[in-house]
Design a protein around this motif. Structure first.
Motif, PDB file in Angstrom:
ATOM      1  N   UNK A   7       0.833  -1.199   0.000  1.00  0.00           N
ATOM      2  CA  UNK A   7       0.000   0.000   0.000  1.00  0.00           C
ATOM      3  C   UNK A   7       0.870   1.253   0.000  1.00  0.00           C
ATOM      4  N   UNK A   8       1.925   1.273   0.814  1.00  0.00           N
ATOM      5  CA  UNK A   8       2.833   2.425   0.835  1.00  0.00           C
ATOM      6  C   UNK A   8       3.560   2.574  -0.496  1.00  0.00           C
ATOM      7  N   UNK A   9       3.953   1.474  -1.101  1.00  0.00           N
ATOM      8  CA  UNK A   9       4.602   1.526  -2.406  1.00  0.00           C
ATOM      9  C   UNK A   9       3.686   2.089  -3.474  1.00  0.00           C
ATOM     10  N   UNK A  10       2.417   1.671  -3.418  1.00  0.00           N
ATOM     11  CA  UNK A  10       1.443   2.188  -4.373  1.00  0.00           C
ATOM     12  C   UNK A  10       1.226   3.682  -4.172  1.00  0.00           C
ATOM     13  N   UNK A  11       1.136   4.123  -2.926  1.00  0.00           N
ATOM     14  CA  UNK A  11       0.986   5.553  -2.658  1.00  0.00           C
ATOM     15  C   UNK A  11       2.219   6.335  -3.103  1.00  0.00           C
ATOM     16  N   UNK A  12       3.404   5.783  -2.903  1.00  0.00           N
ATOM     17  CA  UNK A  12       4.626   6.451  -3.361  1.00  0.00           C
ATOM     18  C   UNK A  12       4.626   6.555  -4.885  1.00  0.00           C
TER      19      UNK A  12
END
Length: 54
Positions: A7-12
């Motif tokens: 999820x954090x990777x997608x947001x980044x």
């Protein structure tokens, strides 16, 4: 579904994509407009200085 690190990777990824999009818009629209306006103002100043010399 998604783990937290995914999820954090997608947001980044979305943040980088958005920053890149607005940077592209800025570089292709605002910078040439600014340079063109500065050139027109400089040419106007040159014409006025030639008129005042005559």
């Amino acid at each position: 579904m998604f783990e937290f690190d995914q999820y954090l990777g997608f947001l980044a990824f979305l943040a980088i994509l958005t920053i890149g999009f607005w940077l592209l818009i800025f570089l292709t629209a605002i910078i040439p407009y600014w340079i063109g306006g500065a050139l027109m103002e400089r040419l106007r100043e040159i014409k006025e200085s030639k008129k005042s010399k005559q």
